[in-house]
Design a protein around this motif. Structure first.
Motif, short mmCIF file in Angstrom:
data_model
loop_
_atom_site.label_atom_id
_atom_site.label_comp_id
_atom_site.label_asym_id
_atom_site.label_seq_id
_atom_site.Cartn_x
_atom_site.Cartn_y
_atom_site.Cartn_z
N SER A 83 0.84 -1.20 0.00
CA SER A 83 0.00 0.00 0.00
C SER A 83 0.88 1.25 0.00
CB SER A 83 -0.93 -0.02 1.22
OG SER A 83 -0.17 0.14 2.41
N ALA A 84 0.23 2.41 0.10
CA ALA A 84 0.93 3.69 0.16
C ALA A 84 1.85 3.70 1.39
CB ALA A 84 -0.08 4.82 0.23
N ASN A 87 2.86 1.86 -2.84
CA ASN A 87 1.91 1.60 -3.93
C ASN A 87 2.58 0.73 -5.00
OD1 ASN A 87 -0.19 3.36 -2.89
ND2 ASN A 87 1.19 5.02 -3.44
N GLY A 109 6.01 0.47 -9.09
CA GLY A 109 5.20 1.19 -8.11
C GLY A 109 5.02 2.66 -8.46
N SER A 112 4.45 7.58 -3.35
CA SER A 112 3.70 8.79 -3.01
C SER A 112 4.23 9.44 -1.74
CB SER A 112 2.22 8.44 -2.83
OG SER A 112 2.05 7.57 -1.73
#
Length: 179
Positions: A83-84, A87, A109, A112
């Motif tokens: 996940s973030a 990502n 990916g 972020s």
């Protein structure tokens, strides 16, 4: 910021030993220093869809996220999704090369947040080099394990070690009492 990196490595150990590390997030800290914490969410045996709480350390900064086991072909291929802020999708493909293992690693990916500022400026060649060092450390770790197993067997030849089980030869004296 989209990032795609491929790293190919050869590790001088059998596929089953190499794959065991790539498929178990609880072992990653032993060869990937950025992995400082992994804990499985739930108490069922790991399977596709199993998730882990995760923390990576990049420099002095810690990033919290979730890893998920997305695909699994035992001793052949494993895919992780994070996940973030990562990502990302990470795929490891292991192929037997004699007594060694060839690994194809694909990292894809869309980094972020603050992690993008921290890592975004790194050229792809540097990112490849950093990731390849994880495989060098994995090769060293597996070498240490093999050396320790040989020493145990050399130190006590009556101990047979196979698949993590230990069998010890035991001599029994006759149950004779002396008078």
């Amino acid at each position: 910021m989209r990032r795609h990196v491929e790293v190919n490595a050869t590790i001088g150990h059998p596929v089953d030993r190499v794959f065991a590390y790539l498929a178990d997030p609880l072992l990653w800290h032993e060869f990937a220093p950025a992995c400082v914490f992994r804990r499985q969410i739930g108490d069922h045996p790991p399977r596709i869809g199993t998730r882990w709480m995760a923390t990576d350390r990049i420099g002095p900064f810690r990033f919290h996220f979730i890893d998920e086991l997305a695909e699994l072909e035992p001793n052949r291929r494993v895919v992780w999704q994070s996940s973030a802020p990562w990502n990302s999708r990470v795929e490891y493909v292991c192929t037997r090369a004699g007594e060694s293992t060839d690994i194809e690693a694909r990292y894809d990916g869309d980094i972020s947040g603050f992690l993008r500022l921290l890592t975004g400026w790194l050229p792809p060649a540097v990112v490849r080099w950093v990731l390849s060092q994880d495989f060098r450390r994995l090769d060293q770790r597996l070498g240490q394990e093999a050396t320790a197993a040989r020493r145990r067997q050399q130190y006590d030849p009556d101990v047979a070690i196979e698949d993590g089980f230990v069998a010890v030869a035991v001599d029994h004296a006759d149950d004779v009492t002396s008078s």
